[in-house]
Write an enzyme that holds these catalytic residues in place. Sequence first.
Site, mmCIF file in Angstrom:
data_model
loop_
_atom_site.group_PDB
_atom_site.id
_atom_site.type_symbol
_atom_site.label_atom_id
_atom_site.label_comp_id
_atom_site.label_asym_id
_atom_site.label_seq_id
_atom_site.Cartn_x
_atom_site.Cartn_y
_atom_site.Cartn_z
ATOM 1 C CG HIS A 175 -1.492 1.345 1.295
ATOM 2 N ND1 HIS A 175 -2.989 1.154 1.373
ATOM 3 C CD2 HIS A 175 -1.351 2.493 1.692
ATOM 4 C CE1 HIS A 175 -3.197 2.605 1.560
ATOM 5 N NE2 HIS A 175 -2.543 3.253 2.053
ATOM 6 C CG ASP A 283 -8.810 -1.349 -1.778
ATOM 7 O OD1 ASP A 283 -9.247 -2.020 -0.682
ATOM 8 O OD2 ASP A 283 -8.322 -0.199 -1.901
HETATM 9 O O1 DOR Z 1 -9.954 3.321 1.043
HETATM 10 C C1 DOR Z 1 -9.389 2.337 1.551
HETATM 11 N N1 DOR Z 1 -10.221 1.644 2.527
HETATM 12 N N2 DOR Z 1 -8.167 2.482 1.432
HETATM 13 C C2 DOR Z 1 -7.221 1.645 2.414
HETATM 14 O O2 DOR Z 1 -6.181 1.704 2.174
HETATM 15 C C3 DOR Z 1 -8.063 0.748 3.431
HETATM 16 C C4 DOR Z 1 -9.356 0.485 3.091
HETATM 17 C C5 DOR Z 1 -10.272 -0.015 4.172
HETATM 18 O O3 DOR Z 1 -9.737 -1.017 4.875
HETATM 19 O O4 DOR Z 1 -11.407 0.326 4.492
HETATM 20 ZN ZN ZN Z 2 -4.540 0.065 0.464
HETATM 21 ZN ZN ZN Z 3 -7.212 -2.105 0.699
#
Ligand code: DOR
Ligand code: ZN
Ligand code: ZN
Length: 393
Positions: A175, A283
């Site tokens: 990340h 994601d």
């Molecule tokens: O938008 C995000 N949500 N970016 C991240 O790096 C973590 C993730 C989350 O765990 O909700």
């Molecule tokens: Zn991330």
């Molecule tokens: Zn993530």
Amino acid sequence: MLLKNAFIYTDGSFNSSDLLIINEKQWIVGKNLSSIESKQVIDLTGKYIIPGLVDVHVHLREPGFDYKETILTGSKSAAKGGFTSICAMPNVIPAPDNINSIKMVQDIINKDACINVYQYGCITENRQGKKTTEFSMLKDYVTSFSDDGNPVSSDLVMKEAINKASFNDVLIAAHCEDFSYDDPRMSEYMNIKRDIELIKDMNITCRYHVCHVSSKKSIELIREAKKQGISITCETAPHYLIFTNEDVISENFKMNPPLGDKEDKQALLQAICDGTIDMIATDHAPHTHEDKLSGAMGVIGLETAFSSMYTYLVETGLINLERLVELMAINPATTYRIPGYSDFTVLDTDADYIVKADTFLSKGRNTPFEGMRMKGRIIKTICKGKIVWEFTQ
Ligand code: DOR
Ligand code: ZN
Ligand code: ZN
């Protein structure tokens, strides 16, 4: 199970054939197959069968945040989205940074998951970026290592992680976010640049993967590194390929890294076509409405990923279905060394529908795709030779 008359993806192209699934690991593709033993015969004329989709970047929230998602709801959501294998990020509590907490997650997976769920181990203890975990002890229990949600800020710690990853032949999913820059594009770019330089300086081969690439400058950097022969892979997510920062109309468009501008999106689309981007990962980051309103970052994606990519990449003529299969099944499976089972996804590429978050199996409703018309529907998901999800009218 015998699936008849579909267009089946084999060795990079589609052929009209039958698929006989023998057991969880064995199957046969061929013309005019018949089976006396097979109780179940399904006619799939006009439909497509592809290898089960693989998502290497999913947040399942369990243990610790089961009000947002669980391994049960997240895996059901994935099955509905056509995924047969997903990799669960380690930002849960307790952090999977030791054998005990990893076994605890594995027990829930064994009990509740309806598809193949592989978990990440942490790169550093409690994902705090200070002390690397025991890669050699954990590697047999996890798919790869990541501190997702957090970067590994210290050069020294990252160097150690790269060394351990190289020595143990495991993958690091980074990340990338450098907190000394306010501009999110610079922040992403500088952290990727740091990692590439470390790998070059150390002169070792390491399975290094960049999570959720979102900007033009980062793409240029990765393209150049690949040209120089550095072993680096990367993913982007559907939202970065469809939206820009001008589309942000609610908290359901807010994620980290944030949406870029038109040039960023254009560069990502170009990189999808020229192979700089190896795979698409969602994601999937479920949050409650209240958590989103108080600033939680992330959007969900499992149930819209395939259709959104079919609609915006294949229907538009940018890539063909074969390339989409590479991006969403073949390449993630190869890069992450996902075990090969009788995992298949059946598509109806003619069907279209409107995205409605209240029909999702995920606990999350934080989708930026609400109300959008999508082409291409998952009609069956087959995991280890069994139907785990099926579309009914
Ligand atoms: O938008 C995000 N949500 N970016 C991240 O790096 C973590 C993730 C989350 O765990 O909700
Ligand atoms: Zn991330
Ligand atoms: Zn993530």
